[in-house]
Design an enzyme around this catalytic site. Sequence first.
Site, PDB file in Angstrom:
ATOM      1  N   GLU A  41       0.819  -1.212   0.000  1.00 12.05           N
ATOM      2  CA  GLU A  41       0.000   0.000   0.000  1.00 12.05           C
ATOM      3  C   GLU A  41       0.852   1.262   0.000  1.00 12.05           C
ATOM      4  O   GLU A  41       0.425   2.310  -0.475  1.00 12.05           O
ATOM      5  CB  GLU A  41      -0.924   0.025   1.229  1.00 12.05           C
ATOM      6  CG  GLU A  41      -2.038  -1.001   1.187  1.00 12.05           C
ATOM      7  CD  GLU A  41      -2.937  -0.901   2.391  1.00 12.05           C
ATOM      8  OE1 GLU A  41      -4.126  -0.567   2.214  1.00 12.05           O
ATOM      9  OE2 GLU A  41      -2.453  -1.138   3.525  1.00 12.05           O
ATOM     10  N   TYR A  61     -15.774  27.017  -0.283  1.00  6.02           N
ATOM     11  CA  TYR A  61     -15.701  25.570  -0.526  1.00  6.02           C
ATOM     12  C   TYR A  61     -14.429  25.207  -1.296  1.00  6.02           C
ATOM     13  O   TYR A  61     -13.796  24.196  -1.011  1.00  6.02           O
ATOM     14  CB  TYR A  61     -16.886  25.063  -1.368  1.00  6.02           C
ATOM     15  CG  TYR A  61     -18.223  25.634  -1.037  1.00  6.02           C
ATOM     16  CD1 TYR A  61     -18.851  25.312   0.156  1.00  6.02           C
ATOM     17  CD2 TYR A  61     -18.875  26.474  -1.928  1.00  6.02           C
ATOM     18  CE1 TYR A  61     -20.100  25.820   0.460  1.00  6.02           C
ATOM     19  CE2 TYR A  61     -20.126  26.987  -1.638  1.00  6.02           C
ATOM     20  CZ  TYR A  61     -20.734  26.662  -0.443  1.00  6.02           C
ATOM     21  OH  TYR A  61     -21.962  27.168  -0.148  1.00  6.02           O
ATOM     22  N   VAL A  69      -6.575   5.807   8.237  1.00  8.81           N
ATOM     23  CA  VAL A  69      -7.581   6.817   7.912  1.00  8.81           C
ATOM     24  C   VAL A  69      -7.909   7.654   9.146  1.00  8.81           C
ATOM     25  O   VAL A  69      -8.290   8.817   9.027  1.00  8.81           O
ATOM     26  CB  VAL A  69      -8.859   6.202   7.287  1.00  8.81           C
ATOM     27  CG1 VAL A  69      -8.567   5.616   5.917  1.00  8.81           C
ATOM     28  CG2 VAL A  69      -9.499   5.187   8.191  1.00  8.81           C
ATOM     29  N   GLU A  70      -7.733   7.075  10.326  1.00  9.00           N
ATOM     30  CA  GLU A  70      -7.945   7.826  11.566  1.00  9.00           C
ATOM     31  C   GLU A  70      -7.007   9.038  11.637  1.00  9.00           C
ATOM     32  O   GLU A  70      -7.417  10.130  12.048  1.00  9.00           O
ATOM     33  CB  GLU A  70      -7.710   6.921  12.780  1.00  9.00           C
ATOM     34  CG  GLU A  70      -8.755   5.842  12.966  1.00  9.00           C
ATOM     35  CD  GLU A  70      -8.495   4.556  12.164  1.00  9.00           C
ATOM     36  OE1 GLU A  70      -9.184   3.564  12.438  1.00  9.00           O
ATOM     37  OE2 GLU A  70      -7.621   4.544  11.272  1.00  9.00           O
ATOM     38  N   LYS A  87     -12.476   4.729   2.695  1.00  7.17           N
ATOM     39  CA  LYS A  87     -11.476   4.062   1.859  1.00  7.17           C
ATOM     40  C   LYS A  87     -12.196   2.951   1.087  1.00  7.17           C
ATOM     41  O   LYS A  87     -12.208   1.794   1.506  1.00  7.17           O
ATOM     42  CB  LYS A  87     -10.353   3.510   2.736  1.00  7.17           C
ATOM     43  CG  LYS A  87      -9.174   2.971   1.971  1.00  7.17           C
ATOM     44  CD  LYS A  87      -8.081   2.522   2.942  1.00  7.17           C
ATOM     45  CE  LYS A  87      -6.906   1.913   2.208  1.00  7.17           C
ATOM     46  NZ  LYS A  87      -5.917   1.360   3.159  1.00  7.17           N
TER      47      LYS A  87
END
Length: 117
Positions: free
Chosen positions: A22, A54, A73-74, A99
């Site tokens: 990864e 935005y 991802v945390e 994800k």
Amino acid sequence: MTDQVFIEGLECQAVIGVFEWEKQIRQKLVIDLIMGWDNRRAAEGDDYAHALCYDTVSKAVTALVEGHSHELVETVAEKIAALLLADFSVPWARVRVAKPGAVANAANVGVSIERMA
């Protein structure tokens, strides 16, 4: 304050994951943001200068996510929340980082956090 500004489905290509394979590729993350913001001043004067932009937020989040590698991802969610609170002065933010494809038999996996200034 109950006003919210949101960005949904912001796609970023990130180096994300704990496995060695990864760390050699980019994977898609999909980010949803909900940010507390008092919209009254912008609305009263129809004045962009008082709005939460935005595009500027999206570009800053994309640069953060795509500019660094992360294992979790945390971690990505926490860094995004910190960026929004510090750089954009939002009083609170809800950040969802998904994800897609990380689990073969799940449409999506990820985390959702809410942080306050």
